[in-house]
Design an enzyme around this catalytic site. Structure first.
Site, mmCIF file in Angstrom:
data_model
loop_
_atom_site.group_PDB
_atom_site.id
_atom_site.type_symbol
_atom_site.label_atom_id
_atom_site.label_comp_id
_atom_site.label_asym_id
_atom_site.label_seq_id
_atom_site.Cartn_x
_atom_site.Cartn_y
_atom_site.Cartn_z
ATOM 1 N N ASN A 106 -15.420 2.689 8.916
ATOM 2 C CA ASN A 106 -14.805 4.000 9.079
ATOM 3 C C ASN A 106 -15.695 5.010 8.358
ATOM 4 O OD1 ASN A 106 -14.216 3.123 6.495
ATOM 5 N ND2 ASN A 106 -12.025 3.370 6.651
ATOM 6 N N CYS A 113 -9.209 3.445 -2.621
ATOM 7 C CA CYS A 113 -9.667 3.217 -1.250
ATOM 8 C C CYS A 113 -10.786 2.201 -1.305
ATOM 9 C CB CYS A 113 -10.148 4.524 -0.621
ATOM 10 S SG CYS A 113 -10.856 4.330 1.035
ATOM 11 N N GLY A 114 -10.566 1.039 -0.706
ATOM 12 C CA GLY A 114 -11.550 -0.030 -0.759
ATOM 13 C C GLY A 114 -12.828 0.297 -0.019
ATOM 14 N N THR A 115 -12.708 0.783 1.228
ATOM 15 C CA THR A 115 -13.911 1.140 1.974
ATOM 16 C C THR A 115 -14.609 2.320 1.314
ATOM 17 O OG1 THR A 115 -12.586 2.514 3.485
ATOM 18 C CG2 THR A 115 -13.080 0.247 4.185
ATOM 19 N N GLY A 116 -13.821 3.236 0.722
ATOM 20 C CA GLY A 116 -14.414 4.376 0.022
ATOM 21 C C GLY A 116 -15.172 3.953 -1.219
ATOM 22 N N GLY A 121 -9.809 -1.431 3.149
ATOM 23 C CA GLY A 121 -10.223 -2.515 2.270
ATOM 24 C C GLY A 121 -9.103 -3.030 1.387
ATOM 25 N N ASN A 137 -2.922 1.864 -3.842
ATOM 26 C CA ASN A 137 -3.062 2.239 -2.432
ATOM 27 C C ASN A 137 -2.015 1.434 -1.674
ATOM 28 O OD1 ASN A 137 -5.786 1.986 0.030
ATOM 29 N ND2 ASN A 137 -4.052 3.361 -0.040
ATOM 30 N N ASN A 197 -13.110 10.260 5.665
ATOM 31 C CA ASN A 197 -12.676 10.087 4.286
ATOM 32 C C ASN A 197 -13.709 10.769 3.395
ATOM 33 O OD1 ASN A 197 -10.511 7.819 4.780
ATOM 34 N ND2 ASN A 197 -12.345 7.161 5.872
ATOM 35 N N ARG A 203 -8.651 10.132 5.078
ATOM 36 C CA ARG A 203 -8.356 10.659 6.399
ATOM 37 C C ARG A 203 -6.950 10.238 6.831
ATOM 38 N NH1 ARG A 203 -12.001 8.399 11.343
ATOM 39 N NH2 ARG A 203 -11.220 6.467 10.421
ATOM 40 N N ASN A 230 -1.907 5.414 9.535
ATOM 41 C CA ASN A 230 -1.845 6.271 8.364
ATOM 42 C C ASN A 230 -0.492 6.981 8.271
ATOM 43 O OD1 ASN A 230 -4.610 5.873 7.449
ATOM 44 N ND2 ASN A 230 -5.201 6.981 9.304
#
Length: 292
Positions: free
Chosen positions: A174, A234-237, A84, A12, A207, A226, A74
């Site tokens: 998010n 994707c860390g938050t994902g 993240g 990422n 996302n 997103r 982005n």
């Protein structure tokens, strides 16, 4: 010529711009107050054929309430609240570039202050970072997702590509929509993800994660981010997916490994404190200068 550093967390990848001295990577400081120009720079530099290439740009800034502050834009120029993987890379950058000697630092983001613990390896450089990602949010109006708060965030029915699917909505600073499928590696992530990112249930887009539980502590995941499309990680994902799997009883414990296209992240959800911890690597690729 603007100075930059290319870094990635499990693939990422972002273009990191050092703004600690009040400039924009060594050029005109007025750019910092011009969101339209920053958005344009992000779109141009993120292009993988005609620019540097990346999922967006990250600004590393001084903070009035934490050790450091980040802003992220982005690849399409939209500003995000939190990333993240980028938090881990910022931890590595500020330590390796001598902005701090502390192993525990705070980072201001648009979704609140995050707490980072830096792990050093060979040569005294940071090789991995554990981030306290905060509390997951399940109330639909706060995610936000346009369903009644009383209906909850689990088993939200959506339609895309002629298919009916069920998703779990979670915010990790998010919005995320987590969908459990048979095999993420063969699933139409690009087609379905592109549609669901802008589905009417999301007031500010979302996302979308496609995941499969492969063991009591293992989940395979792909993500449509997103504003950036599919990314390697994707860390938050990963955090949202782990929480969704635990919330719906798909995994029995509080710790899982999320297997992404770019590698693995370790996620722990402490139900007592309601905090989510994410651990994973951070890598510096190269530095350079570019005309903007």
């Amino acid at each position: 010529m603007m100075r930059f550093t290319k870094m990635h967390g499990l693939g990422n990848d972002y273009i990191y711009i050092d703004c600690m001295d009040g400039s924009f990577g060594g050029v005109d400081s007025s750019i910092l107050n011009d969101n339209e120009r920053i958005a344009d720079i992000s779109r141009r530099l993120s292009d993988r054929h005609c620019g540097i290439g990346g999922d967006g740009i990250i600004l590393i800034l001084p903070s009035a309430c934490a050790d450091f502050r980040m802003r992220m834009f982005n690849a399409d120029g939209s500003e995000g609240k939190m990333c993240g993987n980028a938090t881990r890379c910022i931890g590595k950058y500020v330590f390796d570039h001598n902005y701090t000697q502390k192993r525990d630092i705070t980072l201001e983001t648009l979704s609140g202050v995050k707490y980072l613990h830096l792990h050093t390896g060979d040569g005294g450089k940071v090789d991995s970072v554990t981030v306290d990602m905060g509390e997951p949010e399940f109330t639909p109006s706060r995610i936000p997702v346009a369903v009644d708060d009383n209906a909850g965030n689990v088993d939200i029915q959506v339609s895309a590509g002629g298919e009916e699917m069920s998703l779990t909505a979670v915010s990790m600073g998010n919005p995320h929509g987590v969908i459990f499928v048979d095999d993420p590696l063969t699933f139409d992530v690009h087609g379905i993800g592109r549609q669901l990112e802008v589905d009417a249930i999301w007031p500010d887009r979302s996302n979308i994660e496609f995941a499969s539980v492969t063991g009591p502590e293992d989940i395979v995941m792909r993500v449509w981010e997103r504003g950036s499309g599919e990314t390697m990680a994707c860390g938050t994902g990963a955090c949202a997916t782990a929480v969704a799997a635990m919330l719906t009883g798909r995994v029995p414990g509080s710790k899982v490994t999320i297997h992404l296209l770019g590698g693995d992240l370790s996620i722990e959800w402490n139900r007592t404190t309601n905090r989510v911890l994410m651990s994973g690597p951070a890598t510096e690729v190269f530095s350079g200068e570019v005309a903007i």
